[in-house]
Design a protein around this motif. Structure first.
Motif, PDB file in Angstrom:
ATOM      1  N   CYS A   1       0.839  -1.199   0.000  1.00  0.00           N
ATOM      2  CA  CYS A   1       0.000   0.000   0.000  1.00  0.00           C
ATOM      3  C   CYS A   1       0.879   1.257   0.000  1.00  0.00           C
ATOM      4  O   CYS A   1       1.809   1.375   0.794  1.00  0.00           O
ATOM      5  CB  CYS A   1      -0.902  -0.006   1.235  1.00  0.00           C
ATOM      6  N   CYS A  25       0.296   3.003   3.705  1.00  0.00           N
ATOM      7  CA  CYS A  25       0.578   2.399   5.014  1.00  0.00           C
ATOM      8  C   CYS A  25       1.475   1.165   4.898  1.00  0.00           C
ATOM      9  O   CYS A  25       1.823   0.564   5.903  1.00  0.00           O
ATOM     10  CB  CYS A  25      -0.715   2.039   5.740  1.00  0.00           C
ATOM     11  N   CYS A  56      -4.397  -0.115   0.109  1.00  0.00           N
ATOM     12  CA  CYS A  56      -5.170  -1.178   0.768  1.00  0.00           C
ATOM     13  C   CYS A  56      -6.624  -0.733   0.984  1.00  0.00           C
ATOM     14  O   CYS A  56      -6.951   0.447   0.835  1.00  0.00           O
ATOM     15  CB  CYS A  56      -4.517  -1.541   2.095  1.00  0.00           C
ATOM     16  N   CYS A  72      -6.971   2.145   3.593  1.00  0.00           N
ATOM     17  CA  CYS A  72      -6.603   3.476   3.099  1.00  0.00           C
ATOM     18  C   CYS A  72      -7.575   3.951   2.020  1.00  0.00           C
ATOM     19  O   CYS A  72      -7.812   5.150   1.883  1.00  0.00           O
ATOM     20  CB  CYS A  72      -5.165   3.496   2.597  1.00  0.00           C
TER      21      CYS A  72
HETATM   22 ZN   LIG Z   1      -2.971   1.255   3.476  1.00  0.00          ZN
END
Ligand SMILES: [Zn+2]
Ligand SMILES: *[C@@H]1O[C@H](CO)[C@@H](O)[C@H](O)[C@H]1NC(C)=O
Ligand SMILES: *[C@@H]1O[C@H](CO)[C@@H](O)[C@H](O)[C@H]1NC(C)=O
Ligand SMILES: *[C@@H]1O[C@H](CO)[C@@H](O)[C@H](O)[C@H]1NC(C)=O
Length: 355
Positions: A23, A26, A43, A46
């Motif tokens: 991601c 993150c 992801c 997010c």
């Molecule tokens: Zn993420």
């Protein structure tokens, strides 16, 4: 093969390549969503935050949604590596980049700071928290009765190396003075009962203390968090002028391997209340299960012994499981090489204990 199938195949293949497999925001593995306006793979977690930024980011599932040729081409042209190089060109070394398990406010503000406020692009002008070590403002601080929060005026002063707080803006006597050198901040939304809840832990007279604060604005509380990290980073650079920056970054947070209670047992003496510095095996630190023959816990029965170069500390835990966790945590600390900061901390604690 239809466009749908072909494009999907190309897209899924792209998503596995290089930095796209984590991601963009993150670092979570195997992101299943993408922002087609920004050109990043992200992801599910997010993607929820991106949805709230519909002016700059539009998201689609890479498995479930239809991707036309232009969008796939756009994802190929951009991708996580290229886009991060642009939006993260100027992230200050102390600035905390959230990980997958971090709380929502950290991720949300990171994503907003990156793409919406564009704080880190090459041409950005850094916010004041990145350039000045000082910061002042109101935070809600939890009172002694635990239920209620009171507004307090907080002042982070770089020159003094302190965080002070006052009852009122014009208050003369601070209610508290916390040393930056002995301070750590960590988000604890559940514990504090507020999504923006920040715990500030510090050492005072050899005791660990906490204050619990929040700010209604996610941006403000995350800026406070990073301002504290900035202050610690500047302090560390001053304390260890020859250390390189990458070695100091992990020390912007000050970590316990495990938090909890053990009962101290054995002959009581005045100087062991508080903390025990844990060094490294090479320097004579050893942790063993059990207590020396003839010694018993007062309340708890699961004993452990920490041998330090100076003396022996005996502790008991409430349960076998607890003891196991403590021993593992302690052993992990002991197996790590000691760093220059550890030596200073050790020397300080020794001094304190001798008093
Ligand atoms: Zn993420
Ligand atoms: C999703 O986000 C929440 C809070 O931000 C976090 O606690 C959780 O671990 C995340 N889940 C995954 C699968 O990363
Ligand atoms: C910083 O120090 C570490 C080891 O302590 C070393 O691996 C790294 O290459 C150094 N970085 C720089 C930029 O000198
Ligand atoms: C220090 O802060 C970091 C996150 O900022 C956290 O992971 C860690 O547990 C904190 N340590 C203490 C002693 O509060």
């Amino acid at each position: 093969m239809t466009d749908w199938d072909r494009n999907k195949r190309v897209l899924l293949d792209l998503a596995r390549q290089g930095e796209n497999s984590q991601c963009a925001d993150c670092g979570a593995a195997d992101p299943e969503w993408a922002s087609y306006t920004l050109g990043v793979f992200i992801c599910l977690n997010c993607s929820g935050i991106h949805r709230d930024l519909s002016g700059i980011s539009r998201v689609k599932s890479i498995h479930l949604d239809f991707w036309d040729d232009t969008l796939v081409e756009e994802m190929r042209r951009k991708g996580n590596q290229v886009v991060k190089r642009c939006y993260e060109a100027n992230v200050p070394p102390f600035y905390y980049k959230p990980r997958a398990a971090d709380c929502k406010v950290l991720k949300e503000q990171w994503i907003r700071a990156k793409y919406d406020r564009k704080e880190f692009i090459a041409a950005s002008r850094p916010q004041e928290i990145f350039t000045s070590g000082d910061r002042a403002g109101y935070l809600w601080k939890r009172g002694k009765d635990k239920g209620s929060f009171h507004q307090r005026s907080f002042h982070l002063l770089e020159k003094e190396g302190t965080l002070r707080y006052y009852s009122k803006e014009d208050g003369k006597e601070p209610r508290g003075v916390i040393q930056v050198s002995k301070m750590n901040a960590t988000f604890q939304p559940e514990k504090i009962g507020n999504p923006n809840g920040l715990q500030i832990t510090y050492l005072e007279d050899g005791h660990t203390r906490n204050i619990f604060v929040y700010h209604k604005s996610g941006k403000d509380i995350v800026d406070w968090f990073n301002a504290i990290r900035a202050a610690r980073f500047r302090y560390l650079k001053m304390a260890f002028p020859t250390a390189n920056e990458s070695d100091l970054i992990p020390k912007c947070t000050w970590n316990y391997a495990k938090e909890g209670y053990m009962e101290k047992t054995g002959p009581t003496d005045a100087y062991t209340q508080g903390e025990v510095f844990i060094g490294n095996t090479e320097y004579g630190y050893i942790v063993t299960e059990g207590l020396p023959p003839g010694v018993k816990g007062n309340k708890w029965n699961f004993g452990l012994t920490i041998q330090t170069p100076g003396r022996r500390f005996l502790f008991t835990c409430e349960t076998e499981q607890d003891r196991k966790e403590w021993i593992n945590a302690l052993k992990e600390v002991i197996s790590k090489p000691m760093s220059c900061q550890d030596y200073t901390v050790e020397a300080t604690l020794r001094r304190k204990q001798r008093r």
